[in-house]
Design a protein around this motif. Sequence first.
Motif, PDB file in Angstrom:
ATOM      1  N   PRO B  59      19.750  43.372  51.501  1.00  0.00           N
ATOM      2  CA  PRO B  59      21.132  42.854  51.458  1.00  0.00           C
ATOM      3  C   PRO B  59      21.448  41.929  52.637  1.00  0.00           C
ATOM      4  CG  PRO B  59      21.087  45.198  50.997  1.00  0.00           C
ATOM      5  CD  PRO B  59      19.698  44.831  51.408  1.00  0.00           C
ATOM      6  N   ARG B  60      20.732  42.106  53.756  1.00  0.00           N
ATOM      7  CA  ARG B  60      21.000  41.240  54.911  1.00  0.00           C
ATOM      8  C   ARG B  60      20.244  39.919  54.829  1.00  0.00           C
ATOM      9  NH1 ARG B  60      19.654  44.278  60.096  1.00  0.00           N
ATOM     10  NH2 ARG B  60      18.423  45.722  58.831  1.00  0.00           N
ATOM     11  N   GLY B  61      19.515  39.733  53.738  1.00  0.00           N
ATOM     12  CA  GLY B  61      18.822  38.466  53.544  1.00  0.00           C
ATOM     13  C   GLY B  61      17.430  38.411  54.130  1.00  0.00           C
ATOM     14  N   ARG B  62      16.970  39.530  54.691  1.00  0.00           N
ATOM     15  CA  ARG B  62      15.604  39.536  55.238  1.00  0.00           C
ATOM     16  C   ARG B  62      14.593  39.475  54.099  1.00  0.00           C
ATOM     17  NH1 ARG B  62      14.627  44.626  58.945  1.00  0.00           N
ATOM     18  NH2 ARG B  62      15.433  45.599  57.044  1.00  0.00           N
ATOM     19  N   THR B 122       6.331  48.659  51.899  1.00  0.00           N
ATOM     20  CA  THR B 122       7.068  47.414  52.138  1.00  0.00           C
ATOM     21  C   THR B 122       7.159  47.156  53.635  1.00  0.00           C
ATOM     22  OG1 THR B 122       8.447  47.964  50.231  1.00  0.00           O
ATOM     23  CG2 THR B 122       9.218  46.164  51.632  1.00  0.00           C
ATOM     24  N   ARG B 123       7.024  45.918  54.016  1.00  0.00           N
ATOM     25  CA  ARG B 123       7.310  45.524  55.399  1.00  0.00           C
ATOM     26  C   ARG B 123       8.323  44.383  55.338  1.00  0.00           C
ATOM     27  NH1 ARG B 123       5.631  47.397  60.635  1.00  0.00           N
ATOM     28  NH2 ARG B 123       6.692  45.940  62.003  1.00  0.00           N
ATOM     29  N   TRP B 124       9.305  44.451  56.254  1.00  0.00           N
ATOM     30  CA  TRP B 124      10.361  43.435  56.292  1.00  0.00           C
ATOM     31  C   TRP B 124      10.152  42.509  57.475  1.00  0.00           C
ATOM     32  CZ3 TRP B 124      13.327  43.244  52.098  1.00  0.00           C
ATOM     33  CH2 TRP B 124      13.452  44.411  51.329  1.00  0.00           C
ATOM     34  N   THR B 125      10.546  41.259  57.309  1.00  0.00           N
ATOM     35  CA  THR B 125      10.489  40.336  58.439  1.00  0.00           C
ATOM     36  C   THR B 125      11.579  40.710  59.429  1.00  0.00           C
ATOM     37  OG1 THR B 125      11.926  38.810  57.255  1.00  0.00           O
ATOM     38  CG2 THR B 125       9.567  38.393  57.117  1.00  0.00           C
ATOM     39  N   VAL B 126      11.432  40.266  60.660  1.00  0.00           N
ATOM     40  CA  VAL B 126      12.370  40.656  61.719  1.00  0.00           C
ATOM     41  C   VAL B 126      13.715  39.975  61.528  1.00  0.00           C
ATOM     42  CG1 VAL B 126      12.686  40.847  64.210  1.00  0.00           C
ATOM     43  CG2 VAL B 126      10.392  40.893  63.240  1.00  0.00           C
ATOM     44  N   ARG B 127      13.695  38.709  61.123  1.00  0.00           N
ATOM     45  CA  ARG B 127      14.950  37.968  60.993  1.00  0.00           C
ATOM     46  C   ARG B 127      15.836  38.517  59.895  1.00  0.00           C
ATOM     47  NH1 ARG B 127      11.904  32.637  60.314  1.00  0.00           N
ATOM     48  NH2 ARG B 127      10.419  34.226  59.718  1.00  0.00           N
TER      49      ARG B 127
END
Lengths: 136, 127
Positions: B59-62, B122-127
């Motif tokens: 939801p935060r766009g990451r 799953t891995r998320w990007t930091v930004r």
Amino acid sequence: MTGHRSPGVPILRLGDVLVTGLLNELDDRTAIAFTEELTERISAEGARGVLIDISRLEVIDSFVARTLMELTTVARLLGARVIVAGMRPPVAITLVELGIELVGVETALNPEQGMAALGWRQAPQPLEGARRGTAR
Amino acid sequence: MRTEEDLLTVRHAVRAATVEVGFGLVDQTRVVTAASELARNAYVHGGGGTVTLEYPRDPRGRRGLRLVVKDEGPGIADLDAALTDGFTTGSGLGHGLGGARRLMDEFSVRTGPGEGTVVVVTRWTVR
């Protein structure tokens, strides 16, 4: 396994040290063949040290880690000391998070330091100009 | 995945995907290593299987990268034991499943005797 398969990795001899490296495309069969060939060479040539450059390995998973640990143990039983040199920093971080410490495997920051640990010293190189000077 | 060479193919595909999603070098290495562990598990214990890549956004766009590793093997009889470091029934070090969990942000397993195994990480990007 289907017969003898060359790992395609050169193993050079410098005095009583074998120098070799692992490529990034290390599949399981290649890893096993590499261990076998290196073991034979240690025994046949009476090597006292082995330097393995791993700077091209972009990934060390638990299989490759196990290969390095077993290879080190076998070499030690044959009287040779193994130094693994040039691990990439992201690989080191990932190994720690995986929970793998490579117990018993000696490491060096780069091949040069590994060779120094195995007793090789770099002779001071005369400068190009100096050599020309003496020839005159 | 049916052969050992397929494990390399999985690594290549996952590496390319991590670059595409915009992961840094350490995260790329984490995700490719986790993929290698899970693919090997499916190959060794599950008799082969499939790896599917998904590109979710939170939801935060990451941006993220999700791996769905599926096999139709015998399943994992004791999941708690399989997640414990050092527990192995194969040729690895017994860090595969637990290690993959630590290398990724999200981790889930669905398995049972005779049902095969599906691991989703799953891995998320930091930004």
